[in-house]
Motif scaffolding. Structure first.
Motif, short mmCIF file in Angstrom:
data_model
loop_
_atom_site.label_atom_id
_atom_site.label_comp_id
_atom_site.label_asym_id
_atom_site.label_seq_id
_atom_site.Cartn_x
_atom_site.Cartn_y
_atom_site.Cartn_z
N VAL A 1 0.86 -1.19 0.00
CA VAL A 1 0.00 0.00 0.00
C VAL A 1 0.89 1.23 0.00
O VAL A 1 1.87 1.29 0.75
CB VAL A 1 -0.93 0.02 1.23
N VAL A 2 0.56 2.21 -0.86
CA VAL A 2 1.32 3.47 -0.84
C VAL A 2 0.46 4.57 -0.23
O VAL A 2 -0.70 4.75 -0.60
CB VAL A 2 1.83 3.87 -2.23
N GLU A 3 1.07 5.27 0.71
CA GLU A 3 0.43 6.37 1.41
C GLU A 3 0.81 7.68 0.71
O GLU A 3 1.97 8.04 0.64
CB GLU A 3 0.92 6.40 2.86
N ASN A 4 -0.20 8.40 0.21
CA ASN A 4 0.08 9.63 -0.53
C ASN A 4 0.20 10.85 0.39
O ASN A 4 0.93 11.78 0.09
CB ASN A 4 -1.01 9.88 -1.57
N ASN A 5 -0.53 10.85 1.51
CA ASN A 5 -0.53 12.01 2.42
C ASN A 5 -0.97 13.26 1.66
O ASN A 5 -0.26 14.24 1.54
CB ASN A 5 0.86 12.20 3.03
N ALA B 1 0.45 -4.19 4.15
CA ALA B 1 -0.77 -4.37 4.94
C ALA B 1 -1.21 -5.82 4.88
O ALA B 1 -1.46 -6.35 3.79
CB ALA B 1 -1.88 -3.46 4.43
N THR B 2 -1.28 -6.47 6.04
CA THR B 2 -1.79 -7.84 6.12
C THR B 2 -3.20 -7.78 6.71
O THR B 2 -3.41 -7.24 7.80
CB THR B 2 -0.88 -8.72 7.00
N ILE C 1 -0.11 -3.22 9.82
CA ILE C 1 0.71 -2.38 8.95
C ILE C 1 2.18 -2.55 9.29
O ILE C 1 2.58 -2.44 10.45
CB ILE C 1 0.33 -0.90 9.08
N GLU C 2 3.00 -2.84 8.27
CA GLU C 2 4.43 -3.00 8.45
C GLU C 2 5.16 -1.98 7.61
O GLU C 2 4.88 -1.80 6.43
CB GLU C 2 4.87 -4.41 8.04
#
Length: 346
Positions: free
Chosen positions: A273-277, A291-292, A301-302
């Motif tokens: 998963v990519v977090e854009n913020n 994300a598992t 979340i790792e």
């Protein structure tokens, strides 16, 4: 500027002057070892507000660019494969300044046919376009557009179409709609008939998080959808939909993740998963995460240790590296790029 208490992004329309061809270059190693066995390499740069990344049957990286382009990396040479898409801007002010340009937002290959969302048009006029060869956007075969699905005056129809995936049998394209937030539709496009129609409504099923961003086809006739949520808030969500019943069969919050926009399957119930913020005024640092899902509820979340400037979309390539598009230091400038991250899926 928020026009809805959840996250209705304002719509302002203008074509970019000249629709310049992308000036792109392949480069070597950008940075090393975000984690002990993770390397990050820039593979394409010079993009403007890049969005979706995908791969052709020959393994060629395919990227959408806000100048109205779809770029395909052929060997070590970037090629403007489809040009001339309409473009718009997400924001403007009273002085007429416009910023945050948008062109095609998603491109995916169905065999030798490239399917592209014509996302630079007005809500309610966007379609999917199909291309069998390199050329101009107006040569594509198009689907219908999706008009308003409610009587609400704010509902202008579906737009900012993004996050496509292809069904396992190759008959259907699933695409996220960014039109009226009161429905938050995922749409289905029939490859043969070129018909596009609403399929899954978050709000009709009691899901308050909106802004669907990415679809990923799962096993047993399921579809995973990543919802970004409100700008600047950590309220993203992954929903697993049963395509037979059109009902959610599992939901997972993403604790601490601000505006996730990209998602790619790793193995089992684990996804990159990519977090854009997200911000309409500047690009922000975002993270690449694992994300598992486990039992419905809260995803585990790792951290991968990789941070990028406004990461948007991701996809695993044929070399098992995760390819991520990022906006760069600022949007509307040719500083966007695609990086490849090794060590996440081996």
């Amino acid at each position: 500027m928020l026009s809805h208490p959840r996250f209705a992004r304002p719509r302002f329309f203008a074509n970019l002057p000249g629709r310049l061809a992308a000036t792109l270059a392949c480069v070597g190693l950008m940075s090393t070892a975000a984690m002990a066995e993770t390397n990050v390499q820039t593979v394409l740069r010079g993009l403007v507000n890049p969005s979706s990344v995908s791969f052709s049957p020959a393994g060629e990286l395919t990227v959408c660019d806000a100048r109205g382009l779809v770029v395909v990396l052929k060997g070590d040479q970037p090629v403007n494969y489809i040009t001339g898409f309409d473009t718009e801007h997400w924001k403007s002010n009273d002085e007429g300044k416009k910023w945050y340009a948008v062109g095609p937002l998603s491109a995916i290959w169905s065999g030798s046919t490239l399917v592209v969302t014509d996302a630079g048009k007005v809500d309610g006029e966007e379609t999917l376009l199909f291309f069998d060869e390199k050329g101009k956007a107006d040569a594509g075969t198009k689907t219908n557009s999706v008009p308003p699905t409610t009587d609400d005056a704010a509902d202008k129809g579906e737009g900012n179409l993004t996050g496509m995936s292809l069904s396992q049998d190759g008959s259907t394209v699933y695409v996220c709609g960014q039109g009226f937030d009161g429905k938050s539709w995922v749409l289905a496009g029939d490859i043969a008939s070129k018909q596009l129609k609403p399929l899954l409504s978050a709000d009709d099923n009691g899901i308050e998080t909106n802004s669907p961003m990415q679809t990923v086809v799962g096993d047993d006739n399921t579809l995973y959808v990543l919802y970004s949520g409100a700008g600047g808030k950590a309220d993203g969500l992954i929903v697993r939909w049963d395509l037979a019943t059109k009902k959610p069969s599992g939901q997972w919050t993403l604790p601490g993740v601000i505006n996730p926009m990209g998602m790619a399957h790793v193995e089992g119930d684990t996804f990159a998963v990519v977090e854009n913020n997200w911000s309409l005024d500047q690009t922000n640092e975002g993270r690449v995460l694992m994300a598992t899902l486990g039992e419905p509820g809260e995803a585990a979340i790792e951290e991968t240790g990789v941070s990028l400037n406004g990461p948007v979309a991701c996809e695993f390539g044929p070399d098992n590296r995760l390819y991520v598009s990022q906006l760069g230091e600022e949007f509307d400038k040719p500083v966007g790029s695609v990086v490849a991250i090794s060590g996440l899926k081996d």
